[in-house]
Motif scaffolding. Structure first.
Motif, short mmCIF file in Angstrom:
data_model
loop_
_atom_site.label_atom_id
_atom_site.label_comp_id
_atom_site.label_asym_id
_atom_site.label_seq_id
_atom_site.Cartn_x
_atom_site.Cartn_y
_atom_site.Cartn_z
N LEU A 21 -35.81 -9.31 35.20
CA LEU A 21 -35.39 -10.35 34.57
C LEU A 21 -34.76 -12.24 35.16
N ASP A 23 -32.36 -14.89 34.10
CA ASP A 23 -30.90 -15.21 33.51
C ASP A 23 -31.17 -16.24 33.00
N GLY A 51 -27.78 -11.09 30.90
CA GLY A 51 -27.55 -11.18 31.91
C GLY A 51 -25.65 -11.22 31.56
N SER A 176 -27.05 -7.75 39.66
CA SER A 176 -26.82 -8.83 40.35
C SER A 176 -27.15 -9.43 41.70
N GLY A 224 -34.16 -9.75 40.10
CA GLY A 224 -33.65 -10.54 39.53
C GLY A 224 -34.21 -11.51 40.60
N GLU A 228 -36.44 -14.97 42.28
CA GLU A 228 -36.06 -16.19 41.76
C GLU A 228 -34.99 -16.99 42.82
#
Ligand code: 1GP
Length: 243
Positions: A21, A23, A51, A176, A224, A228
């Protein structure tokens, strides 16, 4: 059923899929492209872009176009609102937040967004979106009555409702950055009632959690925050747990 959904359904018979994912609101364009390229190289199956708080449609479209010029895996919209629609994606998870207390997130945003989807000829994957627990951004923005983590039978009620309404995908969302993922027990209960594409996301931080969710019957997991924050290392661990 459209081409992207068909591909995902075929691939998930071989192994649990891994989606990343991105964002669009939080990431710089260059960083997003870099992450998408790394993810594809490592073997991720699709990129979700969206998101709960994504409102900048121009940035969303810029990021999608830039990503698509560099990778060939599907780029799929995961919108939290009508602002999450872009003509450049390969498909959209056309979601209804079934456990929202606000009808806007169940059917009104969908009606408002539908004309754009028709106009752009976006492939739509009809999906029930269920928020588990509380305190996440998705929970807050979507005004959800979060299903308690330890109440799998409530999730089953919604899964059956989704099935009877003809939804072909179902997403169990812990939110998230959640401190815990959805419980594998809830995933296995839902798996027994729902034959469509079962997606699980939120708080999946390592290969062990991913493996448990896969064993419980998830067809796809969404990563996600872990990617990240920790980059390729954690993704490698998760992907090897799934294959
Ligand atoms: C959020 O399920 C996704 O919609 C991803 O969650 O950021 O916790 O991986 P994380």
């Amino acid at each position: 059923m459209g081409r992207i959904e068909d591909i995902l359904r075929m691939k998930c018979k071989e192994h649990t899929l891994c989606f990343i994912l991105l964002d669009s609101e939080m990431l710089e364009l260059v960083k997003a492209v870099e992450m998408a390229k790394d993810a594809e190289e490592l073997g991720v199956d699709a990129i979700l872009v969206g998101g709960s708080s994504a409102i900048d449609q121009i940035e969303l479209s810029n990021i999608i176009q830039a990503i698509k010029s560099k990778i060939s895996i599907p780029v799929i919209l995961f919108p939290g609102n009508v602002t999450g629609i872009s003509p450049y994606a390969d498909a959209i998870l056309f979601s209804s937040l079934l456990n929202s207390e606000n009808p806007y997130y169940i059917s009104q945003a969908q009606a408002l967004g539908a004309l754009a989807i028709e106009k752009y000829k976006l492939e739509s994957i009809p999906m029930a979106y269920l928020i588990i627990g509380d305190g996440s951004t998705a929970w807050f923005v979507g005004q959800a009555r979060g299903i308690p983590f330890d109440k799998p039978k409530i999730a089953v009620m919604y899964a059956l409702a989704a099935k009877y309404m003809g939804m072909r995908a179902l997403y169990l969302e812990a939110g998230s950055g959640a401190s815990r993922s959805v419980d594998p027990k809830m995933v296995s209960y839902v798996r027994n009632s729902f034959e469509g594409l079962l997606i699980v996301g939120g708080g999946i931080k390592n290969g062990n959690i991913a493996r448990e969710l896969s064993k419980a019957g998830a067809n796809a997991i969404v990563i996600g925050t872990a990617f990240e924050e920790n980059g390729s290392k954690v993704l490698r661990d998760i992907l090897s747990a799934l294959k």
